[in-house]
Design a protein around this motif. Structure first.
Motif, PDB file in Angstrom:
ATOM      1  N   HIS A 283       0.861  -1.195   0.000  1.00 58.74           N
ATOM      2  CA  HIS A 283       0.000   0.000   0.000  1.00 58.74           C
ATOM      3  C   HIS A 283       0.894   1.242   0.000  1.00 58.74           C
ATOM      4  O   HIS A 283       1.768   1.382   0.864  1.00 58.74           O
ATOM      5  N   CYS A 284       0.665   2.126  -0.967  1.00 58.79           N
ATOM      6  CA  CYS A 284       1.532   3.297  -1.150  1.00 58.79           C
ATOM      7  C   CYS A 284       0.680   4.569  -1.155  1.00 58.79           C
ATOM      8  O   CYS A 284       0.464   5.184  -2.210  1.00 58.79           O
ATOM      9  N   PRO A 285       0.173   4.985   0.004  1.00 62.08           N
ATOM     10  CA  PRO A 285      -0.831   6.055   0.018  1.00 62.08           C
ATOM     11  C   PRO A 285      -0.331   7.379  -0.560  1.00 62.08           C
ATOM     12  O   PRO A 285      -1.089   8.062  -1.246  1.00 62.08           O
ATOM     13  N   TYR A 286       0.915   7.753  -0.299  1.00 60.75           N
ATOM     14  CA  TYR A 286       1.387   9.053  -0.803  1.00 60.75           C
ATOM     15  C   TYR A 286       1.410   9.068  -2.323  1.00 60.75           C
ATOM     16  O   TYR A 286       1.027  10.044  -2.961  1.00 60.75           O
ATOM     17  N   SER A 287       1.884   7.980  -2.910  1.00 61.18           N
ATOM     18  CA  SER A 287       1.907   7.881  -4.361  1.00 61.18           C
ATOM     19  C   SER A 287       0.483   7.938  -4.908  1.00 61.18           C
ATOM     20  O   SER A 287       0.205   8.608  -5.901  1.00 61.18           O
ATOM     21  N   ASN A 288      -0.411   7.250  -4.223  1.00 59.11           N
ATOM     22  CA  ASN A 288      -1.797   7.188  -4.686  1.00 59.11           C
ATOM     23  C   ASN A 288      -2.471   8.561  -4.643  1.00 59.11           C
ATOM     24  O   ASN A 288      -3.289   8.883  -5.494  1.00 59.11           O
ATOM     25  N   TYR A 289      -2.105   9.369  -3.657  1.00 54.92           N
ATOM     26  CA  TYR A 289      -2.608  10.749  -3.616  1.00 54.92           C
ATOM     27  C   TYR A 289      -1.977  11.561  -4.740  1.00 54.92           C
ATOM     28  O   TYR A 289      -2.660  12.262  -5.485  1.00 54.92           O
ATOM     29  N   ASN A 290      -0.641  11.520  -4.844  1.00 54.40           N
ATOM     30  CA  ASN A 290       0.076  12.392  -5.786  1.00 54.40           C
ATOM     31  C   ASN A 290      -0.354  12.165  -7.225  1.00 54.40           C
ATOM     32  O   ASN A 290      -0.458  13.109  -8.004  1.00 54.40           O
ATOM     33  N   LEU A 291      -0.541  10.891  -7.595  1.00 58.62           N
ATOM     34  CA  LEU A 291      -0.873  10.585  -8.989  1.00 58.62           C
ATOM     35  C   LEU A 291      -2.392  10.478  -9.184  1.00 58.62           C
ATOM     36  O   LEU A 291      -2.843   9.953 -10.200  1.00 58.62           O
ATOM     37  N   SER A 292      -3.138  10.991  -8.228  1.00 61.33           N
ATOM     38  CA  SER A 292      -4.620  10.948  -8.280  1.00 61.33           C
ATOM     39  C   SER A 292      -5.113   9.547  -8.604  1.00 61.33           C
ATOM     40  O   SER A 292      -6.065   9.367  -9.376  1.00 61.33           O
ATOM     41  N   SER A 293      -4.446   8.547  -8.018  1.00 65.60           N
ATOM     42  CA  SER A 293      -4.784   7.168  -8.383  1.00 65.60           C
ATOM     43  C   SER A 293      -6.061   6.681  -7.686  1.00 65.60           C
ATOM     44  O   SER A 293      -6.898   6.048  -8.307  1.00 65.60           O
ATOM     45  N   GLY A 294      -6.169   7.002  -6.395  1.00 64.66           N
ATOM     46  CA  GLY A 294      -7.344   6.547  -5.644  1.00 64.66           C
ATOM     47  C   GLY A 294      -6.920   6.088  -4.260  1.00 64.66           C
ATOM     48  O   GLY A 294      -5.763   6.265  -3.861  1.00 64.66           O
ATOM     49  N   ILE A 295      -7.855   5.522  -3.519  1.00 64.06           N
ATOM     50  CA  ILE A 295      -7.575   5.084  -2.148  1.00 64.06           C
ATOM     51  C   ILE A 295      -7.791   3.580  -2.032  1.00 64.06           C
ATOM     52  O   ILE A 295      -8.888   3.078  -2.288  1.00 64.06           O
ATOM     53  N   MET A 296      -6.731   2.882  -1.673  1.00 63.87           N
ATOM     54  CA  MET A 296      -6.854   1.430  -1.514  1.00 63.87           C
ATOM     55  C   MET A 296      -7.657   1.112  -0.247  1.00 63.87           C
ATOM     56  O   MET A 296      -7.320   1.627   0.825  1.00 63.87           O
ATOM     57  N   PRO A 297      -8.670   0.285  -0.349  1.00 62.08           N
ATOM     58  CA  PRO A 297      -9.438  -0.072   0.854  1.00 62.08           C
ATOM     59  C   PRO A 297      -8.719  -1.157   1.670  1.00 62.08           C
ATOM     60  O   PRO A 297      -9.089  -2.335   1.632  1.00 62.08           O
ATOM     61  N   VAL A 298      -7.695  -0.735   2.403  1.00 55.61           N
ATOM     62  CA  VAL A 298      -6.834  -1.696   3.111  1.00 55.61           C
ATOM     63  C   VAL A 298      -7.637  -2.651   3.992  1.00 55.61           C
ATOM     64  O   VAL A 298      -7.340  -3.841   4.067  1.00 55.61           O
ATOM     65  N   ARG A 299      -8.659  -2.095   4.649  1.00 55.15           N
ATOM     66  CA  ARG A 299      -9.438  -2.919   5.587  1.00 55.15           C
ATOM     67  C   ARG A 299     -10.020  -4.163   4.915  1.00 55.15           C
ATOM     68  O   ARG A 299     -10.031  -5.246   5.495  1.00 55.15           O
ATOM     69  N   LYS A 300     -10.475  -3.992   3.663  1.00 59.82           N
ATOM     70  CA  LYS A 300     -11.037  -5.138   2.927  1.00 59.82           C
ATOM     71  C   LYS A 300      -9.987  -6.233   2.769  1.00 59.82           C
ATOM     72  O   LYS A 300     -10.292  -7.428   2.894  1.00 59.82           O
TER      73      LYS A 300
END
Ligand code: GUN
Ligand code: FE
Length: 425
Positions: A283-300
């Motif tokens: 899980h790479c949240p900063y990258s996902n924010y920067n590249l407007s990729s989305g939010i991984m639902p880690v809990r799932k």
């Protein structure tokens, strides 16, 4: 046999649910492995050298499960685009420079120094397509004393001409690196690294899986990061069930230990397949924010038993600090909670800490915790100036370090029982 004892406030997460905390205790390490933690020093350990860190914190080293070494010079640049244009505009031109070994050395020494500085003791690393530069990176990690899986990137289509490999040459170079490095170091090892499905031909994917299986080498790649990427994969492999099953159809999905970065848009079937095959999600949240990729639902993923670790994904991500990324992970999980009508519970602090230590660490073996038999990767934290106003519990002190601390508070780093100094001048 090397024997050391460290004294301090010891904290770690054997499970994601809660910290195990030993205030003012001793941790005994023999031959790089934890053998005991005790509040009084047993007389059998009396003649061991004791490092007394008094009121400081002793925690596991951080694990970065996904980063791109040759993108280090690009950190902070060009984060105004989405994945595919970002790759074409910024990333590929930078990755084209690594046929130059002097340039490679300059970049890698800074990268490894920074990993050391921020307390990352183990990493899963993409190099570039270049064989000699990848070997240099493996050698430099070995010299540093930090642990890493390092992969030569493979890609033979849909990329810049100067990064498009000849398929056979890509396989031959990868096999050469595997043979040379698979038994060279216990801490630094090769990993098979098809960049992602769009840049790899069927022949390349098939041959890389063959190498991974024959030599028992792990695999790392990217999965379901961006919606345009997913459409592209569907166009390239219309007969595969979904993105994950393209990897699986080619035996690159848990046939040997596997890390898949991002996993933002996995379907339930793809999450189930990861759980079934034991495939790790990075899980790479900063990258996902920067590249407007989305939010991984880690809990799932956690609910379904998928192993999860954290990645900086530099230079999609802008920070190499796993503490920052732990905070970013917990923040992302809160957005996922809101977006799911409060169905996917946000991550707790211990869960975030677990993902940045034992969660990713388990990919390397018994790493990321201080349970008996675990390899002693550790940081000593002097947080006295962070928590000197109100009396705080050890867990609260750790929260402060993770959310508002930085590398200035890390005073010692250990990997497999060995104290590691700044690797390069
Ligand atoms: N997908 C394929 N290559 C890359 C890369 O270099 N970075 C990220 N974030 N995603 C990718
Ligand atoms: Fe990446």
């Amino acid at each position: 046999m090397s024997k050391i004892v460290l004294k301090g406030n010891i904290a770690f997460t054997p499970t994601k649910e809660k910290f195990q905390i030993h205030k003012n205790s001793y941790i005994i390490v023999e031959d790089g492995k934890v053998v005991d933690i005790c509040s009084e020093l047993d007389k059998s350990y009396k003649n061991y050298t004791i490092q007394d860190f008094s009121d400081k914190l002793i925690i596991p080293g951080f694990v970065d499960l996904h980063l791109h070494a040759p993108q280090y010079p690009n950190r902070g640049l060009g984060l105004d685009k989405e994945l595919i244009p970002w790759l074409e505009t910024y990333t590929f031109p930078e990755e084209g420079k690594y046929s130059d070994l002097d340039y490679s050395r300059k970049v890698f020494s800074r990268l490894i120094n920074e990993l050391w500085r921020v307390g990352t003791t183990r990493s899963g690393v993409f190099a570039s397509i270049h064989k000699e530069s990848t070997k240099l990176l493996l050698d430099m990690f070995i010299e540093s004393g930090l642990g890493a899986y390092v992969g030569k990137v493979n890609m033979d289509r849909n990329t810049a001409p100067y990064l498009t490999e000849n398929t056979r040459a890509s396989i031959v170079d990868t096999e050469e690196i595997i043979k040379e490095y698979m038994n060279k170091s216990s801490l630094v090892k090769p990993i098979v690294t098809p960049r992602f499905i769009p840049t790899c031909s069927e022949e390349l994917l098939e041959s890389l899986a063959g190498l991974a299986i024959d030599y028992k080498i792990p695999v790392q790649s990217h999965l379901n990061e961006n919606k345009s990427e997913i459409i592209w994969v569907k166009e390239l492999f219309p007969n595969s069930e979904n993105y994950a099953s393209v990897y699986d159809d080619f035996n690159l999905f848990g046939q040997t230990s596997t890390i898949m970065a991002h996993c933002i848009y996995n379907t339930d079937e793809e999450i189930d397949l990861m759980a079934k095959n034991g495939v790790y999600a990075a899980h790479c949240p900063y990258s996902n924010y920067n590249l407007s990729s989305g939010i991984m639902p880690v809990r799932k993923f956690l609910n379904k038993g998928v192993p999860v670790g954290l990645g900086s994904d530099i230079s999609g991500g802008n920070s190499l600090s796993i503490p920052n990324i732990i905070a970013g992970t917990i923040q992302a999980s809160k957005m996922a909670w809101i977006n799911s009508n409060k169905e996917l519970a946000p991550l707790t602090f211990s869960e975030g800490f677990f993902l940045g230590t034992k969660g990713g660490g388990s990919f390397f073996g018994k790493v990321g915790s201080f349970e008996k038999g675990y390899e002693f990767d550790a940081l000593v934290i002097d947080d006295s100036s962070l928590s000197d106003i109100n009396e705080l519990s050890i867990e609260e002190r750790l929260q402060k370090f993770i959310y508002i601390g930085d590398d200035r508070y890390i005073v010692e780093r250990y990997v497999k029982g060995r104290r590691i100094e700044k690797p390069f001048d």
